[in-house]
Design an enzyme around this catalytic site. Structure first.
Site, PDB file in Angstrom:
ATOM      1  N   ASP A  80      22.464 -10.995   8.161  1.00 27.31           N
ATOM      2  CA  ASP A  80      22.715  -9.629   8.632  1.00 27.31           C
ATOM      3  C   ASP A  80      21.476  -8.750   8.530  1.00 27.31           C
ATOM      4  O   ASP A  80      20.538  -9.024   7.790  1.00 27.31           O
ATOM      5  CB  ASP A  80      23.870  -9.004   7.856  1.00 27.31           C
ATOM      6  CG  ASP A  80      23.620  -8.977   6.355  1.00 27.31           C
ATOM      7  OD1 ASP A  80      23.135  -9.993   5.808  1.00 27.31           O
ATOM      8  OD2 ASP A  80      23.904  -7.948   5.714  1.00 27.31           O
ATOM      9  N   GLU A 137      25.171  -9.693   3.529  1.00 28.21           N
ATOM     10  CA  GLU A 137      24.535  -9.566   2.213  1.00 28.21           C
ATOM     11  C   GLU A 137      24.242  -8.110   1.887  1.00 28.21           C
ATOM     12  O   GLU A 137      24.361  -7.692   0.732  1.00 28.21           O
ATOM     13  CB  GLU A 137      23.237 -10.382   2.163  1.00 28.21           C
ATOM     14  CG  GLU A 137      22.641 -10.514   0.779  1.00 28.21           C
ATOM     15  CD  GLU A 137      21.851  -9.306   0.305  1.00 28.21           C
ATOM     16  OE1 GLU A 137      21.885  -9.021  -0.912  1.00 28.21           O
ATOM     17  OE2 GLU A 137      21.205  -8.644   1.132  1.00 28.21           O
ATOM     18  N   GLU A 138      23.867  -7.338   2.901  1.00 27.73           N
ATOM     19  CA  GLU A 138      23.372  -5.988   2.657  1.00 27.73           C
ATOM     20  C   GLU A 138      24.452  -4.983   2.284  1.00 27.73           C
ATOM     21  O   GLU A 138      24.156  -3.992   1.622  1.00 27.73           O
ATOM     22  CB  GLU A 138      22.634  -5.463   3.903  1.00 27.73           C
ATOM     23  CG  GLU A 138      21.357  -6.214   4.243  1.00 27.73           C
ATOM     24  CD  GLU A 138      20.227  -5.938   3.269  1.00 27.73           C
ATOM     25  OE1 GLU A 138      20.428  -5.143   2.325  1.00 27.73           O
ATOM     26  OE2 GLU A 138      19.154  -6.521   3.447  1.00 27.73           O
ATOM     27  N   ARG A 177      12.411 -17.191 -12.121  1.00 31.00           N
ATOM     28  CA  ARG A 177      12.507 -17.242 -13.579  1.00 31.00           C
ATOM     29  C   ARG A 177      13.902 -17.726 -13.949  1.00 31.00           C
ATOM     30  O   ARG A 177      14.862 -17.515 -13.184  1.00 31.00           O
ATOM     31  CB  ARG A 177      12.260 -15.867 -14.209  1.00 31.00           C
ATOM     32  CG  ARG A 177      13.402 -14.890 -14.015  1.00 31.00           C
ATOM     33  CD  ARG A 177      13.079 -13.479 -14.471  1.00 31.00           C
ATOM     34  NE  ARG A 177      12.648 -13.392 -15.840  1.00 31.00           N
ATOM     35  CZ  ARG A 177      13.462 -13.183 -16.876  1.00 31.00           C
ATOM     36  NH1 ARG A 177      14.779 -13.088 -16.679  1.00 31.00           N
ATOM     37  NH2 ARG A 177      12.993 -13.079 -18.091  1.00 31.00           N
ATOM     38  N   HIS A 359      13.346  -3.083   3.505  1.00 33.31           N
ATOM     39  CA  HIS A 359      14.111  -1.860   3.765  1.00 33.31           C
ATOM     40  C   HIS A 359      13.214  -0.719   4.223  1.00 33.31           C
ATOM     41  O   HIS A 359      13.637   0.440   4.253  1.00 33.31           O
ATOM     42  CB  HIS A 359      14.954  -1.433   2.550  1.00 33.31           C
ATOM     43  CG  HIS A 359      16.044  -2.401   2.203  1.00 33.31           C
ATOM     44  ND1 HIS A 359      17.292  -2.001   1.767  1.00 33.31           N
ATOM     45  CD2 HIS A 359      16.097  -3.748   2.240  1.00 33.31           C
ATOM     46  CE1 HIS A 359      18.045  -3.068   1.546  1.00 33.31           C
ATOM     47  NE2 HIS A 359      17.328  -4.138   1.828  1.00 33.31           N
TER      48      HIS A 359
END
Length: 386
Positions: A80, A137-138, A177, A359
């Site tokens: 998306d 996802e956003e 990580r 963004h």
């Protein structure tokens, strides 16, 4: 960098696919054209199974290796875009006003398509690669929806991995990580309702703007006075709305913002403090206060064993000098967190070269990064399924 030669040969195609996706951004769960493009490519490549309509427009594609039974590993890409206008000036800029791929999801989808093409051609592994193309996802957490719709059990996925483009890293760097790598996110909307009236007669009003200003100041004390200095927490007020004329005290005002955290106790403490502050401000200013508090994505937490595997394979693909195994954590959020809560795995950042941040209206995915990411995904499957 030892990019897989066959994937390097795909580079012109990858650029064309990615720029097509960039020009036709879609939002949230409504990634119909994107999903159609993906499904058509997957069938063209000859993947074994294409399962559509998961979380409305999500897809899971299965590719079986030629070496017999083995594990099932999930690889995820989000599809998306964002509801914002593009300012890149690129020839392949968004053709849809108010929408753009400002977070690299067009590149993520392209890398996973390249992975599908290579693995379908070579099949030099045991078991199954499950390629997850995820919408939303956003905005609303398509990862959560796909998990709730049962993809992990339905397809027997045992581990899951994802890449995210990184405009703060040099091209080809892979950074990750073990443990928390991205924060939980909560959002709040606070509506303060008083009594509006003429600004020349404030004594006849109950001013919600004064309450909003007081509320703003008190919210800033949560991080500075209510949490240990070494415990990561962000409380950001991002919007204040109220009033429409110079000589009118409005009836209502709104204060909106976001909370980012890692520790569940810190997360709950922040919510509790916001609620207490709202109550106190309402009482002290005589306004009604309504708090809409939305607990959204959980923290993205990598699993130690899977992260160690990913780091080893990343070093093989991009060289050990380009792999950073103690990166972050960051206060941004990711709905891949839901998949990592469901199955062990690892989330990594792939450097695409320093440029505008995700963004940002001038952000654009670097097409040179796509063969690198696809090579990592393919080597991951071949090594984990050797």
């Amino acid at each position: 960098m030892p990019i897989i030669n066959r994937i390097a040969d795909y580079a012109p195609d990858l650029t064309a696919w990615r720029r097509h996706l960039h020009m036709h951004p879609e939002l949230a769960l409504d990634c119909h054209e994107t999903a159609g493009f993906v499904a058509a490519k997957l069938r063209e490549f000859g993947v074994d199974e294409v399962h559509e309509g998961i979380a409305r427009t999500g897809i899971v594609a299965l590719i079986h290796g030629s070496k017999g039974p083995g594990p099932v590993t999930g690889l995820r890409a989000d599809m998306d875009a964002l509801p914002m206008d593009e300012e890149t000036g690129a020839d392949h800029a968004s053709t849809v006003p108010g929408r753009m791929h400002a977070c690299g999801h067009d590149g993520h989808t392209t890398m996973l398509l390249a992975t599908a093409r290579y693995l379908s051609e070579t099949r030099n592994f045991r078991g199954t690669a499950a390629l997850i193309f995820q919408p939303a996802e956003e905005i609303i957490g398509g990862g959560r929806i796909m998990v709730e719709e049962g993809i992990m059990d339905r397809f027997g996925i045992e581990e899951v991995y994802a890449l995210h483009t990184d405009p703060f890293g040099e091209l080809g760097q892979l950074r990750t990580r073990p443990g928390p790598i991205m924060a939980a996110v909560d959002d709040f909307v606070i509506t303060l309702t008083g009594v509006g009236g003429h600004a020349a007669y404030p004594h006849e009003c109950v001013d919600p703007l004064a309450a909003a200003v007081s509320l703003y100041g008190q919210l800033q004390t949560i991080v500075s006075r209510s949490v240990k200095p070494l415990d990561p927490l962000v409380v950001s007020v991002t919007q204040i709305h109220g009033g429409s004329a110079m000589n009118v005290i409005p009836e209502a005002a709104q204060v909106m913002g976001t909370v980012r955290s890692f520790d569940p106790e810190v997360r709950q403490m922040a919510e509790d403090r916001i609620r207490a502050i709202c109550t106190g401000v309402g009482q002290s200013h005589g306004v009604a206060v309504d708090l809409d508090y939305d607990k959204s994505y959980p923290p993205t937490v990598n699993h130690a064993a899977q992260t160690a595997k990913a780091v080893e394979i990343a070093a093989e693909v991009v060289g050990p000098e380009r792999v950073y195994d103690d990166y972050g954590p960051e206060m941004g959020s990711e709905d891949f967190s839901y998949m990592l809560n469901a199955r062990p795995g690892c989330f990594l950042f792939l450097g695409q070269g320093i440029g505008p941040s995700c963004h940002h209206p001038k952000f654009d995915f670097n097409d040179e990064a796509a063969p690198i990411g696809a090579s990592f995904f393919c080597r991951l499957i071949e090594r984990l399924h050797a």
